[in-house]
Write a protein that holds these residues in place. Structure first.
Motif, PDB file in Angstrom:
ATOM      1  N   THR A  27      -9.394  14.700  -5.053  1.00  0.00           N
ATOM      2  CA  THR A  27      -8.980  15.176  -4.148  1.00  0.00           C
ATOM      3  C   THR A  27      -8.450  16.443  -4.690  1.00  0.00           C
ATOM      4  OG1 THR A  27      -7.356  13.354  -3.322  1.00  0.00           O
ATOM      5  CG2 THR A  27      -6.662  15.346  -2.866  1.00  0.00           C
ATOM      6  N   ALA A  28      -8.799  17.615  -3.896  1.00  0.00           N
ATOM      7  CA  ALA A  28      -8.615  19.125  -4.121  1.00  0.00           C
ATOM      8  C   ALA A  28      -7.988  19.848  -3.028  1.00  0.00           C
ATOM      9  CB  ALA A  28      -9.940  19.646  -4.689  1.00  0.00           C
ATOM     10  N   GLY A  29      -7.169  20.769  -3.359  1.00  0.00           N
ATOM     11  CA  GLY A  29      -6.299  21.353  -2.544  1.00  0.00           C
ATOM     12  C   GLY A  29      -5.772  22.720  -2.668  1.00  0.00           C
ATOM     13  N   LEU A  30      -5.253  23.424  -1.595  1.00  0.00           N
ATOM     14  CA  LEU A  30      -4.327  24.575  -1.827  1.00  0.00           C
ATOM     15  C   LEU A  30      -3.122  24.675  -1.195  1.00  0.00           C
ATOM     16  CD1 LEU A  30      -7.175  27.105  -0.944  1.00  0.00           C
ATOM     17  CD2 LEU A  30      -6.437  26.680  -3.288  1.00  0.00           C
ATOM     18  N   TYR A  31      -2.049  25.361  -1.485  1.00  0.00           N
ATOM     19  CA  TYR A  31      -0.725  25.070  -1.129  1.00  0.00           C
ATOM     20  C   TYR A  31      -0.016  26.325  -1.215  1.00  0.00           C
ATOM     21  CZ  TYR A  31       4.155  23.371  -0.640  1.00  0.00           C
ATOM     22  OH  TYR A  31       5.421  23.463  -0.173  1.00  0.00           O
ATOM     23  N   TRP A  32       0.793  26.624  -0.122  1.00  0.00           N
ATOM     24  CA  TRP A  32       1.554  27.824  -0.026  1.00  0.00           C
ATOM     25  C   TRP A  32       3.016  27.661   0.661  1.00  0.00           C
ATOM     26  CZ3 TRP A  32       3.320  30.023   5.106  1.00  0.00           C
ATOM     27  CH2 TRP A  32       4.041  30.938   4.785  1.00  0.00           C
ATOM     28  N   PHE A  33       3.954  28.153   0.192  1.00  0.00           N
ATOM     29  CA  PHE A  33       5.215  28.042   0.561  1.00  0.00           C
ATOM     30  C   PHE A  33       6.263  29.083   0.417  1.00  0.00           C
ATOM     31  CE2 PHE A  33       9.618  27.101  -0.839  1.00  0.00           C
ATOM     32  CZ  PHE A  33      10.104  26.004  -0.034  1.00  0.00           C
ATOM     33  N   ASP A  34       6.915  29.291   1.417  1.00  0.00           N
ATOM     34  CA  ASP A  34       7.545  30.607   1.689  1.00  0.00           C
ATOM     35  C   ASP A  34       9.047  30.369   1.909  1.00  0.00           C
ATOM     36  OD1 ASP A  34       7.910  33.598   1.691  1.00  0.00           O
ATOM     37  OD2 ASP A  34       8.598  33.203   3.619  1.00  0.00           O
ATOM     38  N   GLN A  35      10.097  30.750   1.669  1.00  0.00           N
ATOM     39  CA  GLN A  35      11.501  30.229   1.832  1.00  0.00           C
ATOM     40  C   GLN A  35      12.353  31.471   1.484  1.00  0.00           C
ATOM     41  OE1 GLN A  35      13.806  26.621   0.163  1.00  0.00           O
ATOM     42  NE2 GLN A  35      13.920  28.113  -1.354  1.00  0.00           N
ATOM     43  N   PHE A  57       0.912  -1.353  -0.001  1.00  0.00           N
ATOM     44  CA  PHE A  57       0.090  -0.060  -0.042  1.00  0.00           C
ATOM     45  C   PHE A  57       0.906   1.268  -0.093  1.00  0.00           C
ATOM     46  CE2 PHE A  57      -4.223  -1.997   0.366  1.00  0.00           C
ATOM     47  CZ  PHE A  57      -3.988  -3.300   0.868  1.00  0.00           C
ATOM     48  N   VAL A  58       0.433   2.266  -0.900  1.00  0.00           N
ATOM     49  CA  VAL A  58       1.010   3.282  -1.129  1.00  0.00           C
ATOM     50  C   VAL A  58       0.158   4.653  -0.810  1.00  0.00           C
ATOM     51  CG1 VAL A  58       3.005   2.387  -2.513  1.00  0.00           C
ATOM     52  CG2 VAL A  58       0.914   3.475  -3.455  1.00  0.00           C
ATOM     53  N   THR A  59       0.745   5.690  -0.654  1.00  0.00           N
ATOM     54  CA  THR A  59       0.002   7.000  -0.631  1.00  0.00           C
ATOM     55  C   THR A  59       0.312   7.862  -1.765  1.00  0.00           C
ATOM     56  OG1 THR A  59       1.495   8.108   1.067  1.00  0.00           O
ATOM     57  CG2 THR A  59      -0.469   7.209   1.812  1.00  0.00           C
ATOM     58  N   ALA A  60       0.843   7.335  -3.111  1.00  0.00           N
ATOM     59  CA  ALA A  60       1.358   8.106  -4.202  1.00  0.00           C
ATOM     60  C   ALA A  60       0.255   9.036  -4.791  1.00  0.00           C
ATOM     61  CB  ALA A  60       1.954   7.124  -5.160  1.00  0.00           C
ATOM     62  N   ARG A  61      -0.736   8.887  -4.433  1.00  0.00           N
ATOM     63  CA  ARG A  61      -1.870   9.813  -4.899  1.00  0.00           C
ATOM     64  C   ARG A  61      -2.604  10.296  -3.807  1.00  0.00           C
ATOM     65  NH1 ARG A  61      -4.900   6.979 -10.140  1.00  0.00           N
ATOM     66  NH2 ARG A  61      -5.485   5.547  -8.193  1.00  0.00           N
ATOM     67  N   ARG A  62      -2.025  10.675  -2.599  1.00  0.00           N
ATOM     68  CA  ARG A  62      -2.182  11.461  -1.353  1.00  0.00           C
ATOM     69  C   ARG A  62      -3.827  10.508  -0.787  1.00  0.00           C
ATOM     70  NH1 ARG A  62       1.770  13.738   0.377  1.00  0.00           N
ATOM     71  NH2 ARG A  62       2.361  15.738  -0.694  1.00  0.00           N
ATOM     72  N   ARG A  63      -3.917   9.227  -1.294  1.00  0.00           N
ATOM     73  CA  ARG A  63      -4.658   8.324  -0.509  1.00  0.00           C
ATOM     74  C   ARG A  63      -4.213   6.872  -0.435  1.00  0.00           C
ATOM     75  NH1 ARG A  63      -9.907   8.471  -1.924  1.00  0.00           N
ATOM     76  NH2 ARG A  63      -9.802  10.912  -2.838  1.00  0.00           N
ATOM     77  N   GLU A  64      -4.537   5.959   0.478  1.00  0.00           N
ATOM     78  CA  GLU A  64      -3.976   4.891   0.602  1.00  0.00           C
ATOM     79  C   GLU A  64      -4.526   3.850  -0.503  1.00  0.00           C
ATOM     80  OE1 GLU A  64      -4.461   2.049   3.930  1.00  0.00           O
ATOM     81  OE2 GLU A  64      -2.632   3.021   4.548  1.00  0.00           O
TER      82      GLU A  64
END
Length: 793
Positions: free
Chosen positions: A394-402, A53-60
């Motif tokens: 699956t849907a989502g929002l992402y924020w990253f600051d570096q 089992f993997v979570t390659a698609r953000r689900r098991e």
């Protein structure tokens, strides 16, 4: 090949006997049992026997049902094979390659793509994303840190931009650590071995508040003497010295809500990293300006011309201190039809080096260091459908600051004028004490929105489209100043010194927006035979050169070279995933074709003014290949695995590339490398292994005795972007052996022999600055024996 003929033949027979076909199998010497299904009752379902089992698609999901070429490695396999970091993982996963002369200059590639070879540049991103418990780890130096309490590692091949996003044009490493548990458990492990190798690992987990709050704490420490000896400093160099700790609290007040709070810290203090003489290349310079004549002119004799004597003679201190840490909060709330996931994280990485960049006992570069400090914050929200529906999404929002800040210094010595300005009769004092300070800072902010669904058209056919839009901004500032060296009014001498390094400063910005995504189809002929096809488009954001730029005719930085265009990747994957004989055998095959526009690489500009190596875009890169994997469950006590990869990558169009060492004359010019092989890529690579286990007893002790062998090989490849014949690393094979006893009482003892046939191979190669022809490198680890004792409760 470079081990004995009989060993070579054995390895080939072993691999050919094991390899069937696969691109998504578990590379497991032990039973393929990774993370358990979410529903505990499902453990007993006979349909799950032999599944990974993997979570390659953000689900098991079962790895066999996912239309992605991937490899899964379990914690048990990592322990048994002595793989303690991503660098060592390459022996199990042939399509993954890691070149790491030191932590900051670590480059990861999958299928030959993902990194630009050469010195690290803070303004450029990697193309292989490293994710630990759903958190993106920006700095590739993390690849050199010891694993801490790993559950499994998924190596996802090909663009993963839809769900993983942040710079995964070549693939991603999806690393999962073990969770806190509501039942008490403890593990302890200690190893001792060659070169005074010592490693300890310990983990404890259990409930704090019954069925509500649980905790887990893990520590690891690794120490080993250096495998190079320096007769000048009387020290053993390239040692290992690292510690790491990871903790987690898991709070589940209801069946719907789970909150995980995790933190980790790792530190390395090695006597590292230097390189030794490998060879001398013949350039087009006059003989008096090449290595042999230059060395003779200063009565210099290298400690050894055989790199496997492991003798270094650098005359300055070296260090490669690295500190990494961070924390995350992951919240999952089950609303019934959907689950909301929030991933909040902060990470930082500090790099404190010291180098002798001329790699000799001469006083050419007496000091070279680029301390770098990075911090990052990220937030991700995902909403995923629950259950086995006709459409899962699956849907989502992402924020990253570096922010990455570097404060570097290079100081030249008494031999610098002679060595770096040969034939010019410049006085030694011209560069003696000449010091260059480079300060840079770059801020990156990234926003993304993404969505992916899987539509079960019928019982056989599933379609998976996905899209991601990413907006990324970068703002960089670079400043270089100089001081020292002799005082002179001679314009010729002044210009010679400025040709080595001159003051300059600039600022630059990028602002990219891109749409990436994929469409995939899976057709199941039956429960154990799937075929799939995937088309994906990936995107790696544009970069800013955080290094000195080439100069224009007015001796000013050429700002047109400051900004690097985004990298765009298109990949087609076709695969077959199969299981046979009641899932005793998993055998899969994948073929792929990847085209990259504006590939980001180290180049040399041929414009006016002083020429500098810097980062720019290659017009076109092409990679084609096939990957086969196979693994078995226990068959009469035997378990087998094998992987084989054929990868053909080339610069389809690279007209303004860096010149290889053999084509460098009295001046530097760009060279057309179109049609040349992609660096860091072995055309053939593979691994295979076997283990036998049998129930046995030793007096009153009962348990299993076992023995295993693991073999890996890589064909020759170029270790720098110019494809110089002097930087070609020869093909090599490595064979590891192990044998041990696993007691029914919960303890285990085993002996391992890494590189059992003492293969001679080079890990990485560097052309020394000044282009005298000197080429240095790092020899691979020699044969090493270790004894490990483990206990579990």
């Amino acid at each position: 090949m470079i081990i004995g003929a009989s060993a070579t033949a054995f390895s080939r027979r072993l691999l050919l006997g094991l390899l069937c076909s696969s691109a998504a199998s578990a590379v497991l010497a032990g039973e393929p049992v990774p993370s358990a299904p979410t529903d505990p009752s499902a453990q007993a379902d006979a349909n799950l026997v032999g599944q990974v089992f993997v979570t390659a698609r953000r689900r098991e999901e079962s790895a066999q049902s996912v239309p992605i070429a991937l490899t899964v490695t379990s914690a048990e396999t990592l322990t048994q094979t002595g793989v303690n970091s991503i660098v060592a993982l390459t022996q199990l996963v042939p399509t993954l390659q890691v070149l790491s002369p030191n932590a900051r200059n670590t480059a990861l590639t999958i299928r030959g793509l993902g990194a630009s070879y050469g010195l690290a540049n803070d303004g450029l991103e990697q193309g292989v994303g490293i994710y630990v418990d759903q958190v993106y780890v920006s700095r590739p130096g993390a690849a050199t840190l010891d694993f801490v309490d790993i559950q499994q590692i998924e190596v996802l091949r090909g663009s993963q931009g839809t769900l993983f996003g942040k710079n995964t044009t070549a693939g991603a490493l999806n690393i999962t650590t073990r969770d806190a548990t509501n039942t008490f458990e403890a593990d302890a492990e200690a190893s001792v071995g060659s070169l005074n190798f010592r490693q300890v690992k310990a983990t404890a987990a259990g409930p704090i508040v019954a069925d509500k709050l649980a905790a887990r704490l893990s520590v690891v420490g690794t120490w080993r003497d250096g495998d190079l000896y320096n007769p000048i400093s009387k020290l053993h160099q390239n040692a290992r010295d690292s510690v790491g700790v990871r903790g987690q609290l898991k709070y589940a007040p209801t069946d719907r809500l789970t909150i995980k709070v995790a933190a980790d810290y790792s530190a390395q203090h090695p006597e590292c990293c230097t390189q030794v003489y490998v060879t001398v290349g013949q350039t087009l310079k006059p003989a008096a300006q090449q290595y042999a004549a230059l060395a003779a002119g200063r009565n210099y004799t290298v400690a050894s011309t055989n790199p496997y004597d492991r003798l270094s003679d650098v005359d300055d201190d070296i260090q490669a201190d690295q500190f990494a840490g961070g924390g995350s909060v992951i919240v999952d709330y089950d609303f019934g039809p959907v689950t909301l996931t929030s991933v909040t994280a902060h990470r930082n990485w500090d790099w404190e080096p010291r180098n002798d960049r001329d790699y000799t006992a001469l006083d050419v570069t007496r000091r070279s260091a680029n301390p770098s400090h990075q911090k990052q914050d990220s937030q991700e929200f995902r909403l995923s459908s629950n259950g086995d529906n006709t459409i899962n999404w699956t849907a989502g929002l992402y924020w990253f600051d570096q922010n990455v800040t570097t404060r570097g210094v290079t100081e030249y010595g008494n031999d610098a004028s002679y060595w770096l300005l040969p034939g010019a009769n410049s006085p030694d004092s011209l560069l003696a004490g000449y010091t260059v300070f480079n300060n840079s800072s770059i801020d990156t902010t990234s926003y993304a929105a993404f969505g992916q669904l899987t539509w079960k058209v019928n019982d056989r056919l599933s379609l998976t489209p996905g899209l991601r839009y990413t907006k990324e901004k970068k703002d960089g500032v670079y400043d270089q100043t100089t001081t020292g060296g002799s005082t002179t009014t001679d314009t010729t001498l002044i210009n010679r010194r400025l040709g080595i390094a001159r003051p300059q400063n600039f600022s630059a910005k990028t602002d990219d927006g891109s749409l990436s995504g994929q469409v995939a189809a899976v057709y199941a002929f039956n429960d154990n035979f799937n075929v799939y096809g995937t088309y994906s488009r990936g995107f790696k954001s544009g970069g800013i050169n955080m290094t000195a730029l080439p100069l224009n005719s007015a001796s000013q930085p050429s700002l047109s070279a400051a900004v690097i265009r985004p990298e765009k990747v298109s990949t087609i994957d076709l695969g077959v995933k199969t299981q046979w004989f009641d899932r005793l055998l998993t055998a899969n095959l994948a073929v792929f074709a990847t085209d990259v526009d504006d590939f980001q690489a180290n180049v040399v500009d041929s414009g006016p003014g002083a020429l500098r190596g810097y980062l720019a875009n290659v017009e076109k890169v092409e990679v084609r290949g096939a990957e086969l994997d196979a693994t078995t469950r226990s068959i009469g006590g035997f378990k087998l695995y094998g992987n084989l990869a054929y990868t053909d990558g080339k610069y389809a169009s690279f007209k303004n590339g860096p010149c290889p060492l053999e084509r460098i004359g009295t001046s530097t010019a760009a060279c057309d490398l179109s049609g040349k092989a992609l660096p860091g890529l072995s055309k053939w690579a593979g691994s295979g292994g076997a283990e036998y286990r049998a129930k046995t007893s030793l007096g009153r002790l009962t348990g299993e005795a076992y023995a295993g062998v693991d073999a890996s090989f890589r064909s020759a490849y170029f270790a720098d972007s110019s494809d110089s014949i002097y930087t070609r690393i020869k093909a090599y094979e490595i064979v590891n052996l192990r044998a041990g006893f696993q007691s029914d009482a919960g303890w285990e003892a085993f002996v391992s022999v890494r590189n059992a046939f003492d293969a001679k191979y080079i890990q990485n190669i560097t052309v020394v600055s000044g282009n005298s022809g000197l080429v240095v490198g790092t020899p691979g680890d020699a044969r090493a024996v270790a004894f490990t004792l483990r206990a579990s409760y």
